[in-house]
Scaffold this motif. Structure first.
Motif, PDB file in Angstrom:
ATOM      1  N   LYS A 373       0.970  -1.257   0.035  1.00 12.82           N
ATOM      2  CA  LYS A 373       0.174  -0.175  -0.229  1.00 12.82           C
ATOM      3  C   LYS A 373       0.875   1.197  -0.110  1.00 12.82           C
ATOM      4  CE  LYS A 373      -3.816   2.273   2.460  1.00 12.82           C
ATOM      5  NZ  LYS A 373      -4.891   2.340   3.654  1.00 12.82           N
ATOM      6  N   VAL A 374       1.116   1.928  -1.136  1.00 12.52           N
ATOM      7  CA  VAL A 374       1.838   3.167  -1.432  1.00 12.52           C
ATOM      8  C   VAL A 374       1.140   4.095  -0.601  1.00 12.52           C
ATOM      9  CG1 VAL A 374       3.221   4.428  -3.059  1.00 12.52           C
ATOM     10  CG2 VAL A 374       2.333   2.211  -3.534  1.00 12.52           C
ATOM     11  N   ASP A 375       2.005   5.087  -0.039  1.00 14.54           N
ATOM     12  CA  ASP A 375       1.440   6.456   0.576  1.00 14.54           C
ATOM     13  C   ASP A 375       0.706   7.408  -0.152  1.00 14.54           C
ATOM     14  OD1 ASP A 375       3.620   7.189  -1.117  1.00 14.54           O
ATOM     15  OD2 ASP A 375       4.467   8.288   0.337  1.00 14.54           O
ATOM     16  N   SER A 376       0.491   7.034  -1.410  1.00 15.35           N
ATOM     17  CA  SER A 376      -0.258   7.805  -2.417  1.00 15.35           C
ATOM     18  C   SER A 376      -1.478   7.272  -2.658  1.00 15.35           C
ATOM     19  CB  SER A 376       0.403   8.141  -3.877  1.00 15.35           C
ATOM     20  OG  SER A 376       0.687   6.723  -4.321  1.00 15.35           O
ATOM     21  N   GLY A 377      -1.781   5.980  -1.843  1.00 14.64           N
ATOM     22  CA  GLY A 377      -2.942   5.565  -2.070  1.00 14.64           C
ATOM     23  C   GLY A 377      -3.010   4.086  -3.008  1.00 14.64           C
ATOM     24  N   GLU A 378      -2.007   3.904  -3.844  1.00 11.99           N
ATOM     25  CA  GLU A 378      -2.082   2.876  -4.685  1.00 11.99           C
ATOM     26  C   GLU A 378      -1.813   1.612  -4.065  1.00 11.99           C
ATOM     27  OE1 GLU A 378       0.768   3.848  -7.756  1.00 11.99           O
ATOM     28  OE2 GLU A 378       0.219   5.669  -8.144  1.00 11.99           O
ATOM     29  N   ARG A 379      -2.498   0.496  -4.328  1.00  8.92           N
ATOM     30  CA  ARG A 379      -2.283  -0.882  -3.957  1.00  8.92           C
ATOM     31  C   ARG A 379      -1.530  -1.820  -4.962  1.00  8.92           C
ATOM     32  NH1 ARG A 379      -5.582  -1.631   0.679  1.00  8.92           N
ATOM     33  NH2 ARG A 379      -6.919   0.102   1.052  1.00  8.92           N
ATOM     34  N   ILE A 380      -0.449  -2.447  -4.822  1.00  7.08           N
ATOM     35  CA  ILE A 380       0.287  -3.047  -5.466  1.00  7.08           C
ATOM     36  C   ILE A 380       0.152  -4.598  -4.987  1.00  7.08           C
ATOM     37  CG2 ILE A 380       2.352  -3.644  -6.840  1.00  7.08           C
ATOM     38  CD1 ILE A 380       3.111  -0.746  -6.006  1.00  7.08           C
ATOM     39  N   PRO A 381      -0.717  -5.413  -5.678  1.00  4.54           N
ATOM     40  CA  PRO A 381      -0.667  -6.872  -5.064  1.00  4.54           C
ATOM     41  C   PRO A 381       0.693  -7.585  -5.757  1.00  4.54           C
ATOM     42  CG  PRO A 381      -2.789  -6.317  -6.272  1.00  4.54           C
ATOM     43  CD  PRO A 381      -1.865  -5.260  -6.609  1.00  4.54           C
ATOM     44  N   VAL A 382       1.098  -8.585  -4.983  1.00  2.00           N
ATOM     45  CA  VAL A 382       2.523  -9.196  -5.552  1.00  2.00           C
ATOM     46  C   VAL A 382       1.975 -10.611  -5.375  1.00  2.00           C
ATOM     47  CG1 VAL A 382       5.040  -9.379  -4.775  1.00  2.00           C
ATOM     48  CG2 VAL A 382       3.800  -7.490  -4.212  1.00  2.00           C
ATOM     49  N   ALA A 383       1.973 -11.255  -6.718  1.00  3.97           N
ATOM     50  CA  ALA A 383       1.503 -12.456  -6.744  1.00  3.97           C
ATOM     51  C   ALA A 383       2.592 -13.189  -7.357  1.00  3.97           C
ATOM     52  CB  ALA A 383       0.182 -12.594  -7.524  1.00  3.97           C
ATOM     53  N   SER A 412      13.220   6.106  -9.892  1.00  3.47           N
ATOM     54  CA  SER A 412      13.954   5.795 -11.000  1.00  3.47           C
ATOM     55  C   SER A 412      12.810   4.896 -12.135  1.00  3.47           C
ATOM     56  CB  SER A 412      15.292   4.801 -10.703  1.00  3.47           C
ATOM     57  OG  SER A 412      15.895   5.484  -9.733  1.00  3.47           O
ATOM     58  N   LYS A 413      13.549   4.984 -13.325  1.00  2.00           N
ATOM     59  CA  LYS A 413      12.869   4.290 -14.417  1.00  2.00           C
ATOM     60  C   LYS A 413      12.361   3.065 -13.945  1.00  2.00           C
ATOM     61  CE  LYS A 413      12.857   3.407 -19.299  1.00  2.00           C
ATOM     62  NZ  LYS A 413      13.537   3.521 -20.612  1.00  2.00           N
ATOM     63  N   THR A 414      13.166   2.322 -13.848  1.00  2.00           N
ATOM     64  CA  THR A 414      13.079   0.851 -13.237  1.00  2.00           C
ATOM     65  C   THR A 414      13.536   0.809 -11.841  1.00  2.00           C
ATOM     66  OG1 THR A 414      13.063  -0.224 -15.476  1.00  2.00           O
ATOM     67  CG2 THR A 414      13.121  -1.639 -13.421  1.00  2.00           C
ATOM     68  N   HIS A 415      12.779   1.110 -10.738  1.00  2.00           N
ATOM     69  CA  HIS A 415      13.336   1.388  -9.542  1.00  2.00           C
ATOM     70  C   HIS A 415      13.891   0.044  -8.690  1.00  2.00           C
ATOM     71  CE1 HIS A 415      14.071   4.659  -6.286  1.00  2.00           C
ATOM     72  NE2 HIS A 415      14.016   3.264  -5.600  1.00  2.00           N
ATOM     73  N   MET A 416      12.716  -1.090  -8.565  1.00  2.00           N
ATOM     74  CA  MET A 416      12.986  -2.053  -7.854  1.00  2.00           C
ATOM     75  C   MET A 416      12.205  -3.093  -8.366  1.00  2.00           C
ATOM     76  SD  MET A 416      10.967  -1.253  -4.562  1.00  2.00           S
ATOM     77  CE  MET A 416       9.051  -0.759  -4.454  1.00  2.00           C
ATOM     78  N   SER A 417      12.297  -4.200  -7.889  1.00  2.00           N
ATOM     79  CA  SER A 417      11.501  -5.423  -8.408  1.00  2.00           C
ATOM     80  C   SER A 417      11.038  -6.406  -6.960  1.00  2.00           C
ATOM     81  CB  SER A 417      12.297  -6.528  -9.078  1.00  2.00           C
ATOM     82  OG  SER A 417      13.412  -7.012  -8.588  1.00  2.00           O
ATOM     83  N   LEU A 418       9.877  -6.965  -7.164  1.00  2.00           N
ATOM     84  CA  LEU A 418       9.463  -7.346  -6.118  1.00  2.00           C
ATOM     85  C   LEU A 418       8.653  -8.815  -6.622  1.00  2.00           C
ATOM     86  CD1 LEU A 418       6.677  -4.424  -5.245  1.00  2.00           C
ATOM     87  CD2 LEU A 418       9.061  -4.924  -4.234  1.00  2.00           C
ATOM     88  N   ARG A 419       8.890  -9.835  -5.687  1.00  6.66           N
ATOM     89  CA  ARG A 419       8.236 -11.014  -5.753  1.00  6.66           C
ATOM     90  C   ARG A 419       7.701 -11.556  -4.341  1.00  6.66           C
ATOM     91  NH1 ARG A 419      11.091 -14.428  -8.514  1.00  6.66           N
ATOM     92  NH2 ARG A 419      12.329 -12.967  -9.829  1.00  6.66           N
ATOM     93  N   PRO A 420       6.732 -12.374  -4.357  1.00 11.84           N
ATOM     94  CA  PRO A 420       6.385 -13.021  -2.820  1.00 11.84           C
ATOM     95  C   PRO A 420       7.546 -13.976  -2.345  1.00 11.84           C
ATOM     96  CG  PRO A 420       5.178 -14.170  -4.647  1.00 11.84           C
ATOM     97  CD  PRO A 420       5.941 -12.840  -5.468  1.00 11.84           C
ATOM     98  N   SER A 421       7.392 -13.861  -1.347  1.00 13.17           N
ATOM     99  CA  SER A 421       8.623 -14.756  -0.264  1.00 13.17           C
ATOM    100  C   SER A 421       8.096 -14.984   0.849  1.00 13.17           C
ATOM    101  CB  SER A 421       9.967 -14.064  -0.361  1.00 13.17           C
ATOM    102  OG  SER A 421      10.896 -14.712   0.265  1.00 13.17           O
ATOM    103  N   GLY A 422       7.454 -16.294   0.970  1.00  9.45           N
ATOM    104  CA  GLY A 422       6.798 -16.768   2.375  1.00  9.45           C
ATOM    105  C   GLY A 422       6.037 -15.706   2.861  1.00  9.45           C
ATOM    106  N   ASP A 423       6.090 -15.124   4.128  1.00 13.54           N
ATOM    107  CA  ASP A 423       5.161 -14.219   4.698  1.00 13.54           C
ATOM    108  C   ASP A 423       5.625 -12.767   4.460  1.00 13.54           C
ATOM    109  OD1 ASP A 423       2.925 -13.310   5.849  1.00 13.54           O
ATOM    110  OD2 ASP A 423       3.610 -13.619   7.990  1.00 13.54           O
TER     111      ASP A 423
END
Length: 473
Positions: A373-383, A412-423
């Motif tokens: 949940k980003v501070d600007s209100g956006e929600r990013i599901p990480v499946a 940045s243009k491609t700032h970071m990458s996310l992937r689910p990992s356990g909890d």
């Protein structure tokens, strides 16, 4: 006579220990870093070189004439009438004026912006070690006096230059810094304390408590254990599907609702088989218990068949009420065909003997995912793999990943990458300009480029000027 006293509001300084000393861990959690000794020496060297350059007119035109006067080559009157006297005087005045202007500018900028000419080139800044804000003109002037005063002693400047190595706090603070409560930080690798927006976000992020997880609400469905609960194929005498009543003492095990036909006075007929009712979800019905037939010890003579009796007339059922199955005009239930093997029994239809009802498959629990949940209100599901940035671009290693755009100049243009990992979420900084920081339970960790770090649920991820909370979703 009453005297009202108004308590003075004292500003609470964040980042101090119980005894009022600055806490290095708090500054590190904000993203501030000590200035390296190499770049501190570079900044001091630049300031010294500029100061020496301003002394060139005095050293070239004024000092030689003064040396002749001191050596006694001519008297004071000849000194005043010397043809180079005017040039020497102008050179001395220019050097004095330029040095004074340079010193004033250095002190003013150091006190208000924490920077001098050398510090700006080396990428370092000075802050108040307690408030982490600008030092102020008074502390900057006192620091300059301590440094200039050390030049009176021959070894004074050398001692002050090596004094940061003797700092017990391991923060590279020399004696002149400790005397004036000043700390020199690195703004290239760490957070710039004079960037008010980013500094404000960092303080709020560190002071914010993890958001409590929302408790799951109880289900509104009828419990399976409750008698007379919801059954999909139950039927009552009113013909309403989905409702069944508990079996009472007077029930004979027949079809729900019973039959409206009057039993004959002849020998007892076998009880009709109860209709197969699909069990409630999650409850396995018990296997049918066969009824034992007692053996007759001796053969009995055949009894004459009873005379058929005329059944009594049965009153018609009330309007809107039907029995468990279709009936004739006289009220007697019509025989129902047996259920086919492999097919569930219909409501009101008895099941086939020897074919128990198949239990319903229990519902599989729905797995819970992780989201940001980003501070600007956006929600990013990480499946799966998610690329976050101002305009993320897929590469050969990230084909099939989902991209999420965060419109912010600090990202940045491609700032970071996310992937689910356990909890939690595995975060990888992809060589961003402003970096990525994971904050969890008061501890802050700045990610190195391409180094994956797991952020558990409740952790805060700060990327650029944006921050996001890891939650279950």
């Amino acid at each position: 006579m009453e005297i009202w006293e108004v308590a003075e509001q004292v500003d609470q300084i964040e980042g101090l220990t119980a005894d009022g000393k600055p806490d290095p861990d708090y500054a590190a959690s904000l993203g501030l870093k000590d200035a390296p000794l190499g770049r501190r020496a570079l900044g001091s060297g630049v300031d010294i070189v500029v100061y020496l350059l301003l002394q060139i007119p005095y050293l070239v035109f004024t000092v030689p004439l003064l040396l002749k006067l001191v050596q006694g080559r001519f008297g004071f009157s000849r000194f005043l009438s010397h043809p180079d006297f005017l040039l020497a005087l102008i050179a001395a005045a220019a050097t004095t004026l330029l040095t004074l202007i340079f010193a004033v500018l250095q002190i003013v900028f150091h006190g208000r912006q924490g920077v001098t000419l050398g510090k700006s080139i080396a990428g370092i800044r000075s802050v108040n070690v307690k408030t982490l804000e600008r030092p102020g003109l008074g502390k900057a002037f006192l620091r300059a006096l301590v440094v200039w005063g050390s030049s009176i002693v021959v070894v004074g400047p050398i001692v002050f230059l090596i004094s940061p190595l003797l700092n017990k706090e391991n923060r590279n603070r020399g004696w002149h810094d400790q005397a004036t409560d000043i700390w020199t930080v690195d703004v290239r690798e760490g957070l710039d304390p004079y960037d008010e927006k980013r500094m404000r976000i960092a303080r709020k992020t560190v002071a914010a408590e993890p958001v409590a997880e929302r408790k799951s609400l109880p289900s509104l469905s009828t419990p399976n254990e409750q008698a007379g609960g919801y059954r999909p194929s139950g039927r009552v005498s009113a013909g309403v599907l989905g409702v069944s009543r508990p079996k009472g003492k007077g029930d004979d095990g027949g079809a729900p609702g019973g039959s409206l036909a009057t039993p004959s006075s002849g020998p007892a007929a076998p009880k009709p088989v109860a209709p197969a009712i699909p069990p409630s979800r999650g409850v396995t019905p018990p296997p049918p218990t066969p009824t034992p037939t007692p053996p007759s010890p001796t053969p009995t003579p055949p009894t004459p068949a009873p005379q058929p009796q005329t059944p009594l007339p049965t009153p018609p059922p009330p309007t809107g009420a039907t029995s468990g199955g279709p009936v004739t005009s006289s009220g007697t239930p019509l025989p129902q065909p047996p259920a086919q093997p492999g097919q569930p029994a219909q409501p009101g239809q008895p099941g086939q003997p020897g074919q128990p009802a198949q239990p319903a498959q229990p519902a599989q629990p729905r797995p819970s995912g992780v989201m940001l949940k980003v501070d600007s209100g956006e929600r990013i599901p990480v499946a799966g793999v998610v690329l976050v940035g101002r305009d993320p671009a897929l590469t050969e290693n990230t084909l099939g990943a989902r991209t999420v755009s965060i419109i912010d100049v600090s990202v940045s243009k491609t700032h970071m990458s996310l992937r689910p990992s356990g909890d939690g979420v595995e975060v990888t900084d992809r060589g961003s300009t402003n970096g990525t920081v994971v904050i969890h339970e008061g501890a802050s960790r700045r990610l190195k480029a391409w180094e994956p770090v797991v952020a558990p649920v409740g952790a805060m991820i700060r990327f650029g000027d944006r921050s996001a909370l890891v939650r279950r979703g």
